[in-house]
Scaffold this motif. Structure first.
Motif, PDB file in Angstrom:
ATOM      1  N   PHE A 183      21.032  35.970   2.672  1.00 30.94           N
ATOM      2  CA  PHE A 183      22.011  34.985   3.141  1.00 30.94           C
ATOM      3  C   PHE A 183      23.316  35.080   2.355  1.00 30.94           C
ATOM      4  CE2 PHE A 183      23.903  30.799   3.839  1.00 30.94           C
ATOM      5  CZ  PHE A 183      23.720  30.657   5.213  1.00 30.94           C
ATOM      6  N   MET A 187      29.140  37.217  -0.156  1.00 32.50           N
ATOM      7  CA  MET A 187      29.863  36.015  -0.605  1.00 32.50           C
ATOM      8  C   MET A 187      30.605  36.272  -1.907  1.00 32.50           C
ATOM      9  SD  MET A 187      27.365  32.790   0.041  1.00 32.50           S
ATOM     10  CE  MET A 187      26.653  32.484   1.657  1.00 32.50           C
TER      11      MET A 187
ATOM     12  N   GLN B 141      20.707  29.691  10.657  1.00 29.25           N
ATOM     13  CA  GLN B 141      19.762  30.775  10.427  1.00 29.25           C
ATOM     14  C   GLN B 141      18.535  30.224   9.699  1.00 29.25           C
ATOM     15  OE1 GLN B 141      19.834  33.612   7.262  1.00 29.25           O
ATOM     16  NE2 GLN B 141      19.439  35.336   8.605  1.00 29.25           N
ATOM     17  N   LYS B 146      14.514  34.483   9.741  1.00 32.48           N
ATOM     18  CA  LYS B 146      15.837  35.081   9.947  1.00 32.48           C
ATOM     19  C   LYS B 146      16.373  34.872  11.359  1.00 32.48           C
ATOM     20  CE  LYS B 146      15.673  36.692   5.752  1.00 32.48           C
ATOM     21  NZ  LYS B 146      16.374  35.962   4.687  1.00 32.48           N
ATOM     22  N   HIS B 171      25.224  25.059   3.186  1.00 32.12           N
ATOM     23  CA  HIS B 171      25.469  26.420   2.681  1.00 32.12           C
ATOM     24  C   HIS B 171      25.670  27.342   3.893  1.00 32.12           C
ATOM     25  CE1 HIS B 171      25.694  29.373  -0.367  1.00 32.12           C
ATOM     26  NE2 HIS B 171      24.472  29.852  -0.306  1.00 32.12           N
ATOM     27  N   TYR B 172      26.790  28.053   3.911  1.00 37.57           N
ATOM     28  CA  TYR B 172      27.224  28.779   5.110  1.00 37.57           C
ATOM     29  C   TYR B 172      27.560  30.218   4.749  1.00 37.57           C
ATOM     30  CZ  TYR B 172      30.125  29.870   9.226  1.00 37.57           C
ATOM     31  OH  TYR B 172      30.653  30.434  10.362  1.00 37.57           O
ATOM     32  N   SER B 173      27.108  31.149   5.593  1.00 38.59           N
ATOM     33  CA  SER B 173      27.433  32.565   5.405  1.00 38.59           C
ATOM     34  C   SER B 173      28.462  32.982   6.430  1.00 38.59           C
ATOM     35  CB  SER B 173      26.168  33.417   5.565  1.00 38.59           C
ATOM     36  OG  SER B 173      26.533  34.774   5.791  1.00 38.59           O
ATOM     37  N   ARG B 174      29.626  33.423   5.957  1.00 40.47           N
ATOM     38  CA  ARG B 174      30.652  33.902   6.894  1.00 40.47           C
ATOM     39  C   ARG B 174      30.201  35.187   7.572  1.00 40.47           C
ATOM     40  NH1 ARG B 174      36.396  32.897   3.883  1.00 40.47           N
ATOM     41  NH2 ARG B 174      35.516  34.283   2.329  1.00 40.47           N
ATOM     42  N   ARG B 175      29.414  35.995   6.847  1.00 42.27           N
ATOM     43  CA  ARG B 175      28.937  37.247   7.413  1.00 42.27           C
ATOM     44  C   ARG B 175      28.020  36.987   8.611  1.00 42.27           C
ATOM     45  NH1 ARG B 175      24.503  40.831   6.623  1.00 42.27           N
ATOM     46  NH2 ARG B 175      23.434  39.138   5.574  1.00 42.27           N
ATOM     47  N   LEU B 176      27.154  35.973   8.489  1.00 34.37           N
ATOM     48  CA  LEU B 176      26.219  35.655   9.568  1.00 34.37           C
ATOM     49  C   LEU B 176      26.795  34.639  10.543  1.00 34.37           C
ATOM     50  CD1 LEU B 176      23.025  35.223   7.343  1.00 34.37           C
ATOM     51  CD2 LEU B 176      23.568  37.184   8.785  1.00 34.37           C
ATOM     52  N   ALA B 178      26.673  31.489  10.151  1.00 36.36           N
ATOM     53  CA  ALA B 178      25.563  30.544  10.311  1.00 36.36           C
ATOM     54  C   ALA B 178      25.337  29.735   9.045  1.00 36.36           C
ATOM     55  CB  ALA B 178      24.279  31.298  10.658  1.00 36.36           C
ATOM     56  N   PHE B 179      24.866  28.503   9.248  1.00 37.56           N
ATOM     57  CA  PHE B 179      24.381  27.679   8.146  1.00 37.56           C
ATOM     58  C   PHE B 179      22.926  28.051   7.873  1.00 37.56           C
ATOM     59  CE2 PHE B 179      27.833  25.221   9.965  1.00 37.56           C
ATOM     60  CZ  PHE B 179      28.490  24.728   8.856  1.00 37.56           C
ATOM     61  N   GLN B 180      22.445  27.613   6.688  1.00 37.48           N
ATOM     62  CA  GLN B 180      21.077  27.963   6.305  1.00 37.48           C
ATOM     63  C   GLN B 180      20.120  26.810   6.619  1.00 37.48           C
ATOM     64  OE1 GLN B 180      19.892  28.380   2.017  1.00 37.48           O
ATOM     65  NE2 GLN B 180      19.647  30.517   2.579  1.00 37.48           N
TER      66      GLN B 180
END
Lengths: 346, 200
Positions: A183, A187, B141, B146, B171-176, B178-180
């Motif tokens: 995840f 970052m 996500q 996953k 918590h957030y992924s810019r790559r995905l 999506a939030f966790q």
């Protein structure tokens, strides 16, 4: 020096144990009777003889078993090891650093012979004899970062440095305190620390980043971090939280000394020469409370630290639910006597 | 549709400060139904900007297509879904010259997915502006299996792939994009907190 490697497990039947020597050299993380976040960096240029700070990459009695546990985790979930495409050179840097350090620091266990780019690596504890061409990934069974971190204890984050920030662009993460490489990969320093309570407002991350951006080649740094883990489990990942989570609720006043572990991370920071990346090994040490209290100073001090820790930190570190039992147990080993400054046993 | 005001959160929780024209720079614009009005407001601020822009619109049945076309962008395209416009959007990113600005407006999912594409294509983060309008549903996500669950509006929610009950992290992924989502009853299986509507 000769190390007797333990045959032990970090899952299922949990046969992990610390010898008397491993207890004596445990990196106890508290230098006083209270704890709050700080940028507790110091140069990583050796330390007391026999301590885990002495060598660049500490090898101890758990080495072979930890590598076996890592292999199990990777078979179950290959996403624990990832490297974004621009990080391969940093992977070679890391391989170079670990192979040279281990061969020099533990010549009876590891050897490295280099003839130009033709390298010959021998890892005796794991029974590996590998000839390969440095910087040619087709001559290794897997990428360079994965190859070497399957042979080095602790997790590894490899951080790219650009735009005045550090980016988590590669890593090998199988013994983590509940964070997900899959995840967090990609970052920056502030993003992957975002869930940590309080520290951002205290300015800890700004100061730490400033320090880390300036780590120089040949001058590595280190710090200790800690949390609490039920059972000697390395893979306390969010991925498998639904599998190990129930174990957290198995603590009783009768078994807390055996089942509750202090988990200490020896974090080191290394500037890598070719890529200018920063290698960030996170080495995990585990000790049960009943072993820890055999050092009277540590028993007294851990009692005071955990008793007085703010509730949000206990929740973040994941032991708020068991704290009363832990503190009650440790209180039996705290006679109120003064403790000496510093982390080492008296 | 007004801009969404989010409650303060951790630093990975994205915020969307709105669109303001950067005069003279080439512009790529992407909006869905809830974001169309943000592009129209942008055009009111700087007609020259939109006249030179490449505008991609996903109407989802909303009536703003005619109004956007009437702004006479240099290129105007309507597509039925994000996956349908994606090849064109990627080509536009590939063809973009130095200094090109990206303007995104609409749902968090549209903004997140488009931003992930743009960053992967090498656009600097400073060249991307965004305006969140409409639903606050989250793209989540599952950290365990996953799988991505779209349109999450409650906390906890059920992972649409593995069926675990997950709580909604910030918590957030810019790559995905999506939030966790993390298992809410991992330590006490079956004991799940009361369902709540998520807040902005």
């Amino acid at each position: 020096m000769t190390i007797q490697f333990n045959d032990e497990t970090f899952r299922d039947d949990y046969t992990f144990r610390n010898s008397a020597e491993a207890i004596r050299r445990f990196p106890f993380p508290f230098d006083r009777d209270s704890y709050m976040y700080s940028v507790n960096m110091e140069p990583h240029k050796g330390g007391r003889e026999g301590s885990p700070f002495e060598k660049r990459f500490d090898v101890d009695e758990h080495y072979v078993a930890e590598m076996r546990d890592r292999a199990i985790t990777l078979t179950e979930d290959p996403l624990r090891c990832q490297s974004l495409p621009h990080m391969e050179l940093a992977g070679w840097d890391l391989l170079d650093l670990i192979m040279q350090s281990k061969a020099e620091d533990y010549p009876d266990l590891f050897s490295l012979q280099r003839d130009g780019n033709q390298w010959h690596w021998i890892n005796r504890p794991l029974g590996i004899d590998q000839r390969f061409t440095f910087l040619d990934a087709t001559t290794l069974p897997c990428g360079p970062m994965e190859y070497i971190t399957r042979q080095a204890q602790g997790d590894f984050a490899v951080l790219d440095q650009r735009e005045g920030n550090l980016w988590m662009d590669a890593g090998m993460v199988t013994s983590q305190a509940d964070w997900s490489l899959d995840f967090d990969i990609g970052m920056n320093f502030f993003e992957w620390h975002a869930p940590v309570p309080r520290a951002a407002e205290m300015g800890v991350f700004q100061r730490a980043l400033k320090f880390l951006l300036n780590v120089q080649q040949g001058s590595p740094a280190r710090r200790l971090n800690w949390t609490m883990t039920v059972n000697p489990r390395l893979d306390t990942s969010p991925e498998n939280y639904h599998k190990w989570g129930p174990e957290k609720r198995t603590i009783t006043p009768e078994n807390v000394g055996k089942k509750q572990f202090l988990r200490v991370e020896l974090q080191t920071f290394w500037r890598l020469p070719r890529s200018n990346a920063l290698a960030f090994p996170i080495r995990c040490y585990l000790i049960s409370l009943e072993d820890l209290v055999t050092v009277p100073k540590w028993g007294r001090r851990l009692h005071r630290v955990l008793r007085d820790l703010p509730e949000d930190l206990a929740a973040y570190k994941g032991f708020a639910v068991n704290r009363p039992m832990i503190v009650d147990y440790l209180a039996r080993f705290d006679d109120g006597a003064e403790t000496s400054p510093g982390i080492f046993a008296d | 549709m007004p801009r969404t005001e989010f409650t303060p959160s951790i630093t990975t929780r994205p915020v969307y400060p709105g669109l303001s024209p950067v005069p003279g720079a080439a512009a790529l614009m992407l909006a869905d139904a809830s974001g169309a009005e943000a592009l129209i407001e942008l055009a009111l601020q700087d007609a020259a900007l939109i006249a030179a822009a490449h505008v991609i619109y996903i109407p989802e049945g909303a009536p703003f297509g005619a109004a956007l076309a009437a702004l006479h962008p240099k290129h105007y395209h309507e597509g039925p879904s994000f996956s349908a416009i994606l090849p064109r959007f990627r080509k536009a990113l590939l063809d973009a010259h130095m200094g090109t600005r990206l303007y995104l407006a609409g749902s968090e999912t549209l903004i997140g997915l488009a931003m992930a594409e743009a960053l992967a294509a090498g656009l600097p983060v400073d060249a991307i502006q965004s305006d969140h309008r409409g639903s606050i549903a989250r793209r989540m996500q599952c950290v365990h299996c996953k799988g991505i669950t779209e349109g999450v509006t409650t906390d906890p929610f059920t992972c649409s792939h593995c069926g675990l009950t997950l709580f909604v992290r910030d918590h957030y992924s810019r790559r995905l994009a999506a939030f966790q989502g993390v298992c809410v009853d991992a330590e006490t299986p079956g004991i799940v907190p009361e369902l709540q509507e998520i807040k902005p």
